[in-house]
Design an enzyme around this catalytic site. Structure first.
Site, mmCIF file in Angstrom:
data_model
loop_
_atom_site.group_PDB
_atom_site.id
_atom_site.type_symbol
_atom_site.label_atom_id
_atom_site.label_comp_id
_atom_site.label_asym_id
_atom_site.label_seq_id
_atom_site.Cartn_x
_atom_site.Cartn_y
_atom_site.Cartn_z
ATOM 1 N N LYS A 175 -5.041 1.322 -14.627
ATOM 2 C CA LYS A 175 -4.557 2.626 -15.075
ATOM 3 C C LYS A 175 -5.289 3.038 -16.356
ATOM 4 O O LYS A 175 -5.766 4.142 -16.463
ATOM 5 C CB LYS A 175 -3.044 2.601 -15.324
ATOM 6 C CG LYS A 175 -2.215 1.927 -14.225
ATOM 7 C CD LYS A 175 -2.070 2.774 -12.972
ATOM 8 C CE LYS A 175 -1.663 1.997 -11.727
ATOM 9 N NZ LYS A 175 -0.326 1.469 -11.695
ATOM 10 N N TRP A 209 8.491 1.347 -9.550
ATOM 11 C CA TRP A 209 7.934 0.045 -9.956
ATOM 12 C C TRP A 209 9.010 -0.834 -10.548
ATOM 13 O O TRP A 209 9.061 -2.041 -10.297
ATOM 14 C CB TRP A 209 6.771 0.240 -10.928
ATOM 15 C CG TRP A 209 5.611 0.967 -10.310
ATOM 16 C CD1 TRP A 209 5.101 2.166 -10.709
ATOM 17 C CD2 TRP A 209 4.826 0.552 -9.186
ATOM 18 N NE1 TRP A 209 4.051 2.514 -9.895
ATOM 19 C CE2 TRP A 209 3.858 1.556 -8.955
ATOM 20 C CE3 TRP A 209 4.857 -0.562 -8.338
ATOM 21 C CZ2 TRP A 209 2.925 1.474 -7.918
ATOM 22 C CZ3 TRP A 209 3.923 -0.643 -7.305
ATOM 23 C CH2 TRP A 209 2.981 0.368 -7.113
ATOM 24 N N ASP A 212 6.824 -3.994 -18.496
ATOM 25 C CA ASP A 212 5.691 -3.615 -17.646
ATOM 26 C C ASP A 212 5.058 -2.393 -18.312
ATOM 27 O O ASP A 212 5.623 -1.308 -18.305
ATOM 28 C CB ASP A 212 6.210 -3.269 -16.245
ATOM 29 C CG ASP A 212 5.107 -2.738 -15.320
ATOM 30 O OD1 ASP A 212 3.943 -2.598 -15.769
ATOM 31 O OD2 ASP A 212 5.416 -2.445 -14.150
#
Ligand code: PLP
Length: 362
Positions: free
Chosen positions: A198, A102, A174
């Site tokens: 998540k 990511w 993030d």
């Protein structure tokens, strides 16, 4: 009930209480006579929902008044673009720490918009650790430094008490896969974002927390949806927000408060992850894949060392109601995602199953 223990990395398990509340309110939310899915986002009933969600989030994270909270669409992926578009504003330089897939995607996207370099990376050991940096690792005029606080695929996380020393540079995070899972100091960051799916709700909403002075510097030709200032000024209501996802996230915030807040959740997460990692370390069959000091509290990655045995484990676990234990397609092995909502019984059942599987497959 025929619910399973769901170890999916995302979308992922939600607190049963949240689902039950949503079920109870599905046809008639708060006496409105309709579902949240059917409400006008301009109605008072929905305004109350988004206001409560923001107030609870501010409370949970201790968000100071000079930070704006936004509920946006586009997932973490759109933030890979929005962050550089909005924050590359002076030197147009940004320094990324690349700690997994990511982070790498965010880094590559940002390169389209300015002078963007990797200040550090853990690629040399397949992202099995968090690299060390010093103040000198970053360019003194960088507009921001970017980190991914929990690496969902590789199973590492940053210790919030040992964040990179960026001096007075702006740190961007993030937090998609450890949002509200560990206590963090919002003021350590200029901007935090997290996709909901998540730890806080269904896919469809991405939460952005940004310091006010960072907003309003996007270039003239920025597509209107990509300008944080528009969303911040309009209270996330410039256009139709993801109403249902915001509602569920709000219920999850209330659930976290009921658990005692983020400090209590973190303590529980540490204990739960430790039990699982201890089981891995005490086993002769299973091995962890990352440096122990950098192990994620949310995504536990492990292998047997034999790809066929891994497959057998994942299949038999599934048959026993322990689902979604396969590692990400880019790494293989196993990954147990144990987000805030994973009950202790789920982790205990997984540990018991691992022990049984080891005995049976010696
Ligand atoms: C899942 C994830 C993303 C991507 O989120 P999308 O909503 O699929 O765009 C980004 N960063 C991290 C850390 C993630 O875990």
């Amino acid at each position: 009930m025929d619910r399973v223990f769901n170890f999916s990395a995302g979308p992922s398990t939600l607190p049963l209480e949240v689902l039950e509340k949503a079920q109870a309110e599905l046809l008639n939310a708060n006496g409105s006579g309709m579902s949240v899915m059917e409400m006008s986002h301009r109605s008072q009933a929905f305004q109350d929902i988004i206001d409560q969600a923001e107030a609870d989030l501010r409370d949970l994270m201790n968000i100071p008044d000079n930070y704006k909270v936004m509920f946006l669409q586009g997932g973490g992926t759109l933030q890979f673009s929005m962050v550089p578009i909005n924050l590359l504003r002076n030197s147009r330089k940004a320094d990324y720490i690349v700690t997994g897939n990511w982070a790498k995607k965010a880094f590559e996207e940002a390169q389209k918009f300015g002078d963007v370099v990797a200040a550090a990376s853990s690629k040399d050991r397949n992202f099995a650790y968090i690299p060390k940096t010093t103040r000198e690792s970053f360019r003194p005029d960088a507009d921001y430094v970017y980190i991914t606080t929990n690496n969902t695929i590789y199973g590492t996380h940053w210790n919030y008490k040992a964040l990179p020393d960026v001096g007075d540079l702006t740190l961007v995070a993030d937090q998609s896969s450890n949002f509200l899972a560990e206590e963090c100091n919002v003021t350590d960051f200029g901007l935090i974002y997290a996709g909901a799916q998540k730890n806080v709700g269904p896919a469809g909403v991405t939460i952005v927390i940004a310091r006010e002075d960072l907003l309003g510097h996007a270039p003239e030709n920025t597509p209107i949806y990509l300008d944080y200032k528009i969303h911040a000024d309009k209270g996330s209501m410039y256009n139709t927000p993801p109403c249902w996802s915001i509602y569920i996230a709000g219920l999850t915030f209330q659930w976290i408060k009921k658990q005692g807040g983020v400090a209590a959740i973190e303590k529980h997460n540490i204990e739960q992850a430790k039990r699982l990692y201890d089981a891995i370390d005490n086993s002769k069959m299973f091995k962890g894949t990352v440096d122990p000091e950098d192990r994620s509290l949310m995504n536990c990655t492990f292998v047997t060392g034999d790809a066929d045995l891994d497959k057998k484990f994942i299949a038999e676990a599934k048959a026993n109601g322990l689902v979604n234990l396969a590692g990400h397609r880019s790494v293989g092995g196993m990954r147990a995602s144990i987000y805030n909502a994973m009950p202790d019984e789920g982790v205990d059942a997984l540990i018991a199953f691992m022990q049984k599987f080891e005995t049976e497959n010696k």
